[in-house]
Design a protein around this motif. Structure first.
Motif, PDB file in Angstrom:
ATOM      1  N   ASP A   1       1.926   3.030   3.538  1.00  0.00           N
ATOM      2  CA  ASP A   1       3.376   2.945   3.736  1.00  0.00           C
ATOM      3  C   ASP A   1       3.720   1.457   3.767  1.00  0.00           C
ATOM      4  O   ASP A   1       3.006   0.669   4.396  1.00  0.00           O
TER       5      ASP A   1
ATOM      6  N   CYS B   1       0.349   6.418   5.864  1.00  0.00           N
ATOM      7  CA  CYS B   1       1.023   7.682   6.167  1.00  0.00           C
ATOM      8  C   CYS B   1      -0.007   8.709   6.653  1.00  0.00           C
ATOM      9  O   CYS B   1      -0.982   8.982   5.938  1.00  0.00           O
TER      10      CYS B   1
ATOM     11  N   ARG C   1       9.283   6.945  -0.967  1.00  0.00           N
ATOM     12  CA  ARG C   1       8.156   7.827  -1.296  1.00  0.00           C
ATOM     13  C   ARG C   1       8.767   9.087  -1.899  1.00  0.00           C
ATOM     14  O   ARG C   1       9.609   9.715  -1.238  1.00  0.00           O
TER      15      ARG C   1
END
Ligand SMILES: [Ca+2]
Ligand SMILES: [Ca+2]
Ligand SMILES: [Ca+2]
Ligand SMILES: [Ca+2]
Ligand SMILES: [Ca+2]
Ligand SMILES: [Ca+2]
Ligand SMILES: [Ca+2]
Ligand SMILES: [Ca+2]
Ligand SMILES: [Ca+2]
Ligand SMILES: [Ca+2]
Ligand SMILES: [Ca+2]
Ligand SMILES: [Ca+2]
Ligand SMILES: [Ca+2]
Ligand SMILES: [Ca+2]
Ligand SMILES: [Ca+2]
Ligand SMILES: [Ca+2]
Lengths: 133, 133, 133, 133, 133, 133, 133, 133, 133, 133
Positions: free
Chosen positions: F56, F49, F119
């Motif tokens: 990610d 990210c 997330r």
């Protein structure tokens, strides 16, 4: 933010409308040879919450080891249907089913479990056991 | 609210049409080295309810620990097919399968379980065990 | 209602084409400190049914507690691939895999399980165990 | 970090071992009244990857709308078994099955799909269609 | 049927880049009253296979019973992230995580499990245990 | 309630380390007869990210209808592995994969989807499409 | 590797034992206001394969849009039970059920689907449709 | 059967505590080439029911097709957190989120869905759409 | 790659806002006959992480064997709602709920489990037990 | 094989005990801006089968697009509870709920679906639609 009042659209009965007479024993033909472990599940049980007067829904599970008698399943269906409009705490329902089943088929072992669907997000399960002395 | 009467469109047989002769043992090649735990599942079992004359459907599970013989799976399929039009309580079906299997392959241990699909919302499971003396 | 005959379109081998030489041990670096429980699953196992000459498909599960050696996974893949065209009863396959694995990595404990997909509706599972003397 | 070399323990064939002769048509008795949508699933398909020489496993799905003929299922099982040791890209397998099926049962519509299990984490699905001109 | 060679597009590190310093203990406030059973799951673990140089993916599960300290979860996330480009056999990864966690929070009991996603169809799970002497 | 600062234990690359050269086309043998619908799934994708510098994780799905070329799956695996330590927004990753794949295999149609794991509790999915002019 | 012969332990009937007389229509009270979409599922259907003489098991799904009549569910149960020992290809079973249902309740629309359990690993589904002219 | 009164142990806010200022747009780098379909899911949404003053829990799903801007996910997390103690009907929540998101990122298309967990056994889902004029 | 700072849009309370007074015991009518095993699940629990100030979401499970009293479920719902804006580590939440429940209903046995949803990919579960001396 | 007769242990009511008065509309605040799609699910519906006098259990699903009014969910719960002891065919229940809901909230569109649990192995689903003229 008022909380409107509703009346429940049906009458709530008390536990004395329930009779164990509906339960029918059938003979267990292999008693002289061995016992057997049996688990019966009724996922369409309903009764009424005595706090709110609203329907409680759940699954009743009966596990047992017969001595000389089995329970006939259709008679059990009609026995459980008697709770439909009765107001009882589920912890007491589980105990009453256990007492009535034991009195009629006199098993070596029995456990009754009630799994109740969520109310206010909270679900609960209760189970009681009997062992033949 | 009348409850119309229907006749079942097939003949119901009694348990004496069933023979354990169809079950074929095969030799277990590792007998001198170690036993093995085996679990066989037949999810397409059917017989007839002796109370209603209607089909009962379910899964038969056979768990065993062989001594000198295994059961040949195709012969087991034909053995179980014999129950198709027989009227027996499932608690007795489970015991009869156990007796027949034990007589043919003489295992160290065996457990037979029948899981029956719901009738009137109620499902049930029964299982019986044998341990070689 | 005749049951047409088909010939299987491949050659069936016997168990002697299988060699444990393909299995490669790797050193277990923490042997002096503690053992470890390992479970390996190969869901793409295939061999041939010796009764019908048709493919058997299933999952092989190997659970073990190493002493000084682990099995290298790629070598295990090639070892199991040797059964592809071999005709063996699954109860014997499970025992042969156990014997070969024990001879190569000499574990403290090992269990081999074969879960076979349904044939004629019937599925079966077999498992054999080894404990280091 | 060396990457040990293994030889595949079986021989890889080419596509010319496959014949559509094994596929048997059966008459569709309701042709004069209406067609029907049929979907057949074989989850135990296997062939060989021509890049790596390793087994490919997957599910073959055949959807069709018959004209005058259906495919007999047991003959289809033996037809698909011919791919067991053949090395072909799955995108071409799907097309070859479609061509062979169309040549034998001449349907109004057919779609063949192959769903292949992961290799290196990556799975893939391919499907080809035929519409009767 | 050649098997093309590829270079891995990133550098593989060795285990000495990993430090237990990133793990932060926090005080367990109920130590004087009772212990607690804790299970932490990180399903996004990745490291590198030392045989192939390719990524390994899996789930790390840490079960423990603290004495005076808990592990702070964010510090555990950063600790596990250190394995991202390290080449280690998973059986050794599980042991190293166990050693590092025990050295930092000194628990009554701890078990570390690694569940790794399939490679060549084969998946595997390993778990190691520690009991405070 | 301070929020401790951690340094990411690996270096983040920029998108220019990624080359479409790793993608290998293979000839589609049935081009003259019909096209085919293909769906490829890589559930073990990872990148970084660019807001947080943290990994990610997600699934990349590529759906396409080839013209004259297919993508070779092993080459695709190595192509996607290039993103492992690259810092890119997932909405841009999906577009870059689509551009690179289109440039190499020139399909009739292609759609690339990225499904990213949660997330802060929030998960997201993005997909971009190409249609041959 | 001989393939032992077994006789099926029950008699196979032909389709003429089946009568649509068992199906009972009931009046659809809202016909003047609007129609309704109905889907009925019987997962315990069984008949006999005319190729092998062995039981076929499956699910029958009936979807319809009534005109003036609904089908009474208990009568449908007895109608479907007539197929128990009849030898018919499932593609023809689906058409016969459709013809009989249409003749008795004369719907605006009806679709009958049969989903059959695997035989030799292969499962299949067939569905036929009727639209009121 | 009295229904005891409880006071909610936190203060309920009104919708004016919510500001769209927390939402941060980020530039969509591929605007000149093509748009993209995005779906964001927050399964941990909570607000307060204005009828009962009790918490409502659910999942918020935002599907959109950006023009020049994407929404930054962490900013969206903080935006949605503002509803935690606000009393609003979910049908209005869905509309307010849609209005705020559209005002900040000005998409080509957007749909906001709220899936709320059961209350008194009843669950509900609401979704509102915006299309750029 | 800066990590923008956000302020949490609600006030975090400390544990002293929580009172066990909200928990109401009800009499267990079968105390003289037998006890019962009870499991209560609240999947909509929320509190605040003391490290980040952000909401924690999870499921609280309470298993107990009553002596003379049950807990009334609606009172438990209001008791758990008190944690909504409190900042506590989940390992301590589980212990506090256990202490409060034991003080009010004085059971023979009780176990409290908290299952918390993932943060940074990592989920965790904690459970503490009480046995009546 | 006699089929014992049981009396249902509760009184069956007729449909005239049901009143749409219990349904409460609430204003849809975004009417001037856009409509919204709503789906409400009550999985705990029960009424009585008029053929057998036994309970029917199922799920009622209401999908609608409001004009100026929404239905208040608690009032809907009490409305549906009125069917508890009423004897009606489910195809008519679905139509009656649709009529009552349309009369009270006057939506742009509404669809009511009833999914009923199996009886004699057979389950069924019915759904009726309304579109504002
Ligand atoms: Ca009696
Ligand atoms: Ca209650
Ligand atoms: Ca014999
Ligand atoms: Ca029965
Ligand atoms: Ca070797
Ligand atoms: Ca032929
Ligand atoms: Ca391949
Ligand atoms: Ca440290
Ligand atoms: Ca190239
Ligand atoms: Ca991110
Ligand atoms: Ca008639
Ligand atoms: Ca067949
Ligand atoms: Ca802003
Ligand atoms: Ca509400
Ligand atoms: Ca109190
Ligand atoms: Ca009213």
């Amino acid at each position: 933010m008022e909380n409107k009042h509703y009346d429940r659209p049906f009458t709530v009965d008390t536990a004395d409308v329930i009779t164990s007479d509906l339960l029918e024993p059938i003979e267990y033909a292999y008693k002289s040879k061995r016992s057997i472990d049996i688990k019966i599940t009724q996922p369409e049980y309903t009764s009424v919450c005595p706090m709110t007067g609203l329907p409680d829904n759940g699954t009743i599970i009966i596990e047992y080891r017969p001595d000389a008698h089995l329970v006939e399943l259709k008679s059990l269906k009609y026995y459980l249907m008697q709770y439909r409009n009765v107001g009882m705490f589920y912890e007491h329902v589980v105990n009453k089913i256990l007492d009535d089943m034991v009195s009629v088929i006199n098993p070596l072992y029995m456990k009754v479990t009630g799994e109740f669907t969520p109310r206010g997000g909270i679900s609960s399960v209760g189970s009681a056991e009997y062992i033949k002395p």
